[in-house]
Enzyme design. Structure first.
Site, mmCIF file in Angstrom:
data_model
loop_
_atom_site.group_PDB
_atom_site.id
_atom_site.type_symbol
_atom_site.label_atom_id
_atom_site.label_comp_id
_atom_site.label_asym_id
_atom_site.label_seq_id
_atom_site.Cartn_x
_atom_site.Cartn_y
_atom_site.Cartn_z
ATOM 1 C CD GLU A 17 8.875 1.345 -3.337
ATOM 2 O OE1 GLU A 17 9.782 1.001 -3.805
ATOM 3 O OE2 GLU A 17 7.724 0.740 -4.167
ATOM 4 C CB ILE A 33 -1.032 0.129 1.171
ATOM 5 C CG1 ILE A 33 -0.065 -0.162 2.753
ATOM 6 C CG2 ILE A 33 -2.004 -1.196 1.073
ATOM 7 C CD1 ILE A 33 -1.187 0.063 3.591
ATOM 8 C CG ASP A 86 9.461 14.025 5.429
ATOM 9 O OD1 ASP A 86 9.411 14.931 4.864
ATOM 10 O OD2 ASP A 86 9.415 12.775 5.456
#
Length: 352
Positions: free
Chosen positions: A85, A83, A207
């Site tokens: 990467e 789902i 992030d």
């Protein structure tokens, strides 16, 4: 009210266009890759060095090295499909044979022997443990190591991420080509609550971006992927996606304010649905307080514009804090409405 930024900052509009305009050209680029075949059970080869991290924390999250297990932890799961990467790992949707529930299982792409790379994965695990349970954080359940690969079992947020939502808004027939503002405020409420919890625990995410903001099954937005984050006392030099990166990180200044900038530019993307620049003059302008908004577009309120400008202040010492953000008048009204709606829903469940 603060004046709007200099519109000449983006004089050449060829690089700053709405995603709706560029959608056809980028169709192939945005298409999801084919799902590769997933492993049934990960190999049981012994690890070279056990990871040095607590086996259990207050939240009850466990980490098991291969030497502490009698069988493969991966055999406890049925891997359904990939789902997601990232740079270091792939994420699978998996069903637990223990409780029958669905989870997300993140597996490092390759065996991790190199110290700095191992430390980054360990950092994600330890920060997940430290954060524990929060309604706006994608929870870490368990972690283990097999054959040098590191696995992290997490809460499954299978309704996609904020980037998916932005792309869907572009494709919607007869729509604005972006999210409606009422929805932006609701999502900001979720993210701000989660980020407040992160900062209270002494952690900087570093992030924050649409891909790392995940939707749970009930539509709640949660902060995920803590692989880049740092502690406020750690002096780490980690940094995330440069499209959303705060300007002070270029000078190795790491403070929680960097997350506010990243959230601010994410908010800017949500409001305008511009393709944000990765480098060049447009990238620099956004970090110098030159923040243009679409002309003659009354779908973006002055409240939202003013807040984005506060969050993207080039001076990190003058940027709005997470505490002040949560007290922002418009956001306060959204928070109050969400609480009352949630309370009403719980009462209805009890009564009916």
């Amino acid at each position: 009210m603060r004046p709007l930024p200099d519109q000449s900052a983006f004089e050449d509009k060829s690089e700053l266009v709405s995603k709706k305009q560029k959608n056809e050209d980028e169709n192939n680029e945005n298409r999801s890759p084919e799902t590769p075949r997933t492993p049934k059970v990960c190999p049981k080869t012994p690890t070279k060095t056990p990871l040095r991290t607590p086996t259990k924390n207050q939240a009850g999250v466990q980490f098991l090295t291969q030497k502490k297990r009698t069988k493969s932890c991966s055999s406890h799961f049925e891997y359904i499909n990939q789902i997601g990467e990232g740079s270091f790992a792939k994420v699978y949707k998996a069903r637990s044979f223990v409780d029958g529930r669905l989870y997300a299982v993140k597996k490092s792409k390759k065996p991790i022997w190199e110290t700095s790379e191992r430390n980054q994965h360990i950092q994600e695990i330890e920060n997940g443990m430290k954060l524990g349970h929060h309604n706006n954080i994608a929870q870490v359940m368990c972690a283990w190591e097999e054959g040098g690969h590191i696995f992290i079992q997490m809460e499954l947020c299978e309704r996609g991420n904020l980037k998916d939502a932005l792309n869907l808004a572009v494709q919607e027939e007869g729509g604005l080509g972006k999210l409606p503002e009422y929805m932006i405020w609701q999502y900001l409420c979720d993210i701000a609550n989660g980020l407040s919890h992160v900062h209270e625990k002494g952690i900087m995410h570093l992030d924050i971006k649409p891909e790392n903001l995940l939707f749970s099954n009930d539509g709640v937005l949660k902060i995920g992927d803590f692989g880049v984050c740092s502690t406020t006392t750690g002096g780490d030099d980690s940094e995330g996606d440069q499209i959303y990166m705060a300007p002070e990180l270029l000078n190795d200044i790491h403070t929680p304010s960097a997350d506010i900038f990243s959230l601010g530019i994410t908010l800017y993307e949500m409001a305008t649905n511009y393709n944000l620049p990765q480098k060049g003059q447009w990238w620099r302008n956004l970090r110098e307080g030159k923040i243009p908004f679409p002309e003659n577009d009354d779908s973006i309120s002055q409240d939202l514009k003013d807040l984005i400008i506060l969050m993207m202040n080039p001076d990190h010492t003058k940027r709005i804090t997470i505490q002040s953000l949560l007290k922002y008048d418009k956001l306060q009204s959204v928070i109050t409405l969400k609480r009352s709606t949630s309370t009403l829903y719980r009462l209805q469940r009890k009564l009916f």
